[in-house]
Scaffold this active site. Structure first.
Site, PDB file in Angstrom:
ATOM      1  N   HIS A 147      45.406  37.939  38.251  1.00 56.96           N
ATOM      2  CA  HIS A 147      46.633  38.079  39.027  1.00 56.96           C
ATOM      3  C   HIS A 147      46.563  37.251  40.315  1.00 56.96           C
ATOM      4  CE1 HIS A 147      47.525  41.423  36.345  1.00 56.96           C
ATOM      5  NE2 HIS A 147      48.709  41.582  36.925  1.00 56.96           N
ATOM      6  N   HIS A 196      40.182  46.124  40.193  1.00 57.33           N
ATOM      7  CA  HIS A 196      39.379  44.957  40.560  1.00 57.33           C
ATOM      8  C   HIS A 196      38.507  45.279  41.768  1.00 57.33           C
ATOM      9  CE1 HIS A 196      40.322  41.541  38.047  1.00 57.33           C
ATOM     10  NE2 HIS A 196      41.619  41.784  38.138  1.00 57.33           N
TER      11      HIS A 196
END
Length: 239
Positions: A147, A196
């Site tokens: 992302h 993450h």
């Protein structure tokens, strides 16, 4: 009688390219160092990752409304496919306007970034954070954040195109603001949702910036060569 002025040669673009190449080298070098430290599991960095992840997750499990907002932003507004769709629109627009070399260059850069991202994920094989009470889920390996990297690459390329086509001052600053908010914002959503580590997001940002910088510098060099004749004289600028 005054003698005619000598023809003015086009300005040398090497100085303009140099900062872009420098940005690419710095970001690429930092990304490489980070990659090595993550791969070997350097303890201080891993401890920082865990500290940040734990702190954000403790907040996330108590804030379902904010979690919902972050999931909308990360899954729809700033999703990698949303970013790639914007690049696709820009590529089609350039192609229809006749700027086919530039269109192909932008498309190739976006594709290269995706391949690099997926290749590194597979090579590093880093586990994502694991929680007994997750607020979101994600698949595949963690490093680098897809992302974050896709947002930087896509926003960087779109800003470059705006600059090349002489965007007005207001348009430029508005686009710059949206790009910064998007690139930073999507990284923060990935951290807040616990999918993450901090270093995954940093790695994505650095790699994305390096890809854009080298791509811009490479196109400038290619374009400059294409506009010069064999004897070094300038040729008319191509559309």
């Amino acid at each position: 009688m005054r003698s005619p002025s000598p023809p003015v040669s086009p300005p040398d673009r090497a100085p303009a390219r140099a900062p872009t190449v420098g940005v690419g080298i710095v970001c690429g070098s930092l990304a490489l160092v980070l990659l090595i430290l993550v791969t070997v599991g350097w303890s201080p960095l891993m401890s920082l990752d865990r500290t940040v992840a734990d702190a954000l997750h403790r907040r996330a499990v108590t804030e379902p409304g904010l979690v919902h907002v972050n999931r909308i932003l990360t899954d729809w507004v700033w999703d990698p496919w949303t970013m790639r769709a914007l690049i696709a629109v820009a590529v089609v627009g350039l192609w229809l306007r006749g700027a086919r070399l530039l269109a192909g260059w932008v498309a190739a850069t976006s594709l290269l970034a995706t391949l690099l991202q997926q290749g590194l994920k597979d090579a590093v094989g880093r586990e994502r954070p694991q929680w007994p009470d997750p607020v979101d889920s994600a698949h595949y390996a963690a490093f680098p954040s897809g992302h974050a990297m896709t947002a930087v690459v896509s926003c960087g390329l779109l800003l470059w195109l705006l600059r090349r086509h002489g965007a007005g001052r207001r348009v430029w600053w508005a686009a710059l603001t949206v790009a910064w908010v998007s690139a930073i914002g999507v990284g923060l959503t990935r951290l807040y949702l616990g999918v993450h580590w901090l270093t995954d997001v940093l790695g994505g940002w650095l790699l994305g910036a390096a890809v854009v910088a080298f791509s811009v510098a490479g196109f400038a060099r290619y374009d400059e060569r294409g506009r010069r004749g064999a004897d070094g004289s300038a040729l008319p600028r191509r559309p």
